[in-house]
Design an enzyme around this catalytic site. Structure first.
Site, PDB file in Angstrom:
ATOM      1  N   LYS A 174       6.056  -6.994 -27.021  1.00 42.02           N
ATOM      2  CA  LYS A 174       7.421  -6.594 -26.683  1.00 42.02           C
ATOM      3  C   LYS A 174       7.620  -6.836 -25.184  1.00 42.02           C
ATOM      4  O   LYS A 174       7.179  -6.047 -24.346  1.00 42.02           O
ATOM      5  CB  LYS A 174       7.678  -5.117 -26.986  1.00 42.02           C
ATOM      6  CG  LYS A 174       9.179  -4.755 -26.861  1.00 42.02           C
ATOM      7  CD  LYS A 174       9.418  -3.264 -26.702  1.00 42.02           C
ATOM      8  CE  LYS A 174       9.482  -2.868 -25.244  1.00 42.02           C
ATOM      9  NZ  LYS A 174      10.616  -3.475 -24.494  1.00 42.02           N
ATOM     10  N   GLU A 249      -0.761   0.772 -17.040  1.00 43.45           N
ATOM     11  CA  GLU A 249      -0.730   0.515 -15.603  1.00 43.45           C
ATOM     12  C   GLU A 249       0.707   0.709 -15.146  1.00 43.45           C
ATOM     13  O   GLU A 249       1.632   0.129 -15.712  1.00 43.45           O
ATOM     14  CB  GLU A 249      -1.233  -0.890 -15.293  1.00 43.45           C
ATOM     15  CG  GLU A 249      -2.717  -1.074 -15.573  1.00 43.45           C
ATOM     16  CD  GLU A 249      -3.604  -0.121 -14.801  1.00 43.45           C
ATOM     17  OE1 GLU A 249      -3.216   0.275 -13.684  1.00 43.45           O
ATOM     18  OE2 GLU A 249      -4.685   0.243 -15.311  1.00 43.45           O
ATOM     19  N   CYS A 283       4.529  -3.693  -8.324  1.00 43.16           N
ATOM     20  CA  CYS A 283       3.860  -2.391  -8.290  1.00 43.16           C
ATOM     21  C   CYS A 283       2.865  -2.305  -7.146  1.00 43.16           C
ATOM     22  O   CYS A 283       2.506  -1.211  -6.714  1.00 43.16           O
ATOM     23  CB  CYS A 283       3.172  -2.105  -9.619  1.00 43.16           C
ATOM     24  SG  CYS A 283       1.983  -3.364 -10.123  1.00 43.16           S
ATOM     25  N   GLU A 383       8.401   5.901  -5.374  1.00 46.39           N
ATOM     26  CA  GLU A 383       8.426   4.449  -5.550  1.00 46.39           C
ATOM     27  C   GLU A 383       9.879   3.962  -5.555  1.00 46.39           C
ATOM     28  O   GLU A 383      10.738   4.517  -6.240  1.00 46.39           O
ATOM     29  CB  GLU A 383       7.757   4.048  -6.863  1.00 46.39           C
ATOM     30  CG  GLU A 383       7.667   2.552  -7.033  1.00 46.39           C
ATOM     31  CD  GLU A 383       6.954   2.138  -8.305  1.00 46.39           C
ATOM     32  OE1 GLU A 383       6.257   1.107  -8.276  1.00 46.39           O
ATOM     33  OE2 GLU A 383       7.094   2.843  -9.320  1.00 46.39           O
TER      34      GLU A 383
END
Length: 482
Positions: A174, A249, A283, A383
């Site tokens: 996906k 992750e 990231c 973040e």
């Protein structure tokens, strides 16, 4: 513009309910790049069932033969590299100079795991007595549900798909709906290489439909996810409820510590490239520069110059920085700029929506640098996933390490120093999964483990290299008494 269907059990088919979605060019939203079939629950279930039926035969396929298919797929991707690079830029927005090495990375990953398939065996051990032979074998777990993000739309699917297939698992993928074209190209390359029906399946769709099936379906044996921390924890909890093997992750708030012994030019280059490369949409992006007081003022002056020198524009023009991928990502960055100002940090430059001339129909923002950022602020702690750098001053090395570790995240960290003792101490004390010395926080080799700690990862299994093979296999110990 073309329509890309789902790929299930060896066929490109429309979604069961006929739904589709469009992907726009983030540099010019008046242009629709592609349309995709939008998979739903029934499509995902059909894909899982196809993968389950195909898995025993794929597992029994000799590993070198599996590797040969991966190698042929890599060659196909290589032949189409220029087209794939442009497609990736068109959908995701990163510059051609950023998209090109990402496509090459995917190619290299498939070549790498094609060869690793030859080593997909076990080990022989010395028995404790008798005429017993004692050895281990590695076996695939079965059906792998892979959920991948939009920011590295070909590299991350590649580093999940390739080891899964090399070790004899079948796959339902996906991809993120913002930029699924590159992942579809991987599937086409595998199809052209002769992969059996059902071994690889491609089902774009929502997390609540397709993602839910991949994490809860009883026939899915393992789940690998890359994305935000909130979603990652949800995926992991769902997947492990019935003891699926799972890895997630997730996010990062990656620091670069610039010590008093740093080469200032190197520091500015490493921090600037890490903070503003790929529009900060990584990231592993550097979002916190923690700078010794002796270098602070000059570093600020130079990093501001660096940010202001970046040419922002459409990725297909190959500027210094491209657009955000969507309106929501752009809005989030602009919101954080407002947060930083309201918290009392000093906005030295950037953080503005760019709408002049050919930028008016895209998701463009100027690279932002904040100074005097308190470690207790949201700007320092949360973040952002955009080109926003927070610069914080520290009085010595020990304070710098403490401030660098002051985060719920622990993915990547860098130290810029000419002092070898400081470098080793930072490696020992840094709370993260990847440590870099005199390098930017971004950029990874494909043959070493990758993953984080704290809220950056479920910290169960690493990705890439041998660790990638380990995640997709289980070990069986065999005693053979002759």
């Amino acid at each position: 513009m073309s329509l890309v269907n789902l790929y299930v059990d060896g066929e490109w088919i429309p979604a069961a309910d006929g739904e589709r979605f469009a992907v726009e060019n983030p540099a010019d939203v008046t242009e629709t790049v592609n349309e995709y079939a939008k998979g739903g629950t029934s499509d995902a279930e059909r894909a899982v069932e196809a993968a389950s039926e195909a898995q025993p035969d794929w597992e029994s396929t000799p590993a070198p033969e599996r590797g040969s298919i991966l190698r042929d797929a890599a060659a196909t991707l290589e032949d189409k590299k220029d087209v794939l690079t442009e497609r990736l830029t068109h959908e995701e927005g990163k510059t051609l100079s950023e998209a090109d090495p990402e496509v090459q990375r995917a190619i290299d990953i498939f070549y790498y795991y094609a060869e690793k398939a030859f080593d997909d065996g076990g080990t022989r051990k010395n028995p404790s007595g008798g005429r017993t032979s004692l050895y281990t074998v590695r076996e695939p777990l079965g059906v792998a549900g892979l959920i991948t993000p939009w920011n590295y739309p070909i590299a991350i699917p590649a580093w999940k798909i390739a080891p899964a297939l090399a070790t004899g698992n079948t796959v339902v993928l996906k991809p993120a709906s913002n930029a699924p074209g590159a992942a579809a190209a991987i599937v086409r390359a595998l199809e052209d290489a002769g992969i059996p029906d059902g071994v690889i399946n491609f089902v774009p769709g929502s997390g609540s439909d397709v993602g839910e099936v991949l994490t809860t379906h009883e026939t899915v044996d393992l789940v690998s996810f890359t994305g935000s921390s909130d979603v990652g924890h949800h995926v992991y909890e769902q997947a492990t409820e019935d003891t699926k093997r799972a890895q997630a992750e997730m996010g990062g708030k990656n620091p670069a510590l610039v010590t008093a012994n740093a080469d200032l030019e190197r520091a500015v280059e490493a921090v600037g490239a890490g903070a503003f490369g790929v529009t900060g949409q990584a990231c592993t992006a550097c979002s916190r520069a923690i700078v010794h007081t002796d270098l602070y003022d000059e570093f600020v002056e130079r990093i501001v110059e660096y940010a202001e020198s970046i040419d922002v524009g459409p990725g297909l023009d190959d500027p210094g920085m491209g657009p955000h991928v969507t309106q929501s990502e752009l809005d989030s960055t602009l919101d954080y700029v407002d947060v930083g100002v309201s918290e009392g940090s000093t906005l030295e430059t950037g953080g503005e929506r760019l709408e002049d001339d050919d930028l008016s129909d895209g998701y463009f923002v100027s690279p932002a640098v904040f100074t005097e950022v308190d470690p207790e602020t949201r700007l320092f702690q949360e973040e952002i996933f955009g080109p926003v750098l927070a610069v914080t001053e520290v009085k010595d090395f020990d304070e710098g390490v403490e401030v660098a570790n002051d985060s719920q995240y622990g993915l990547s960290a860098s130290i810029i120093t000419d002092d070898l003792e400081e470098a080793h101490a930072f490696v020992d004390r840094s709370e993260c999964g990847v440590v870099k010395i005199n390098e930017k926080t971004t950029g990874l080799d494909l043959h070493v483990p990758f993953g984080g700690v704290k809220d950056s990862s479920t910290n169960t299994h690493r990705e890439q290299g041998d660790a990638g093979m380990d995640f997709f296999t289980q070990t069986k110990t065999v005693y053979l008494n002759t």
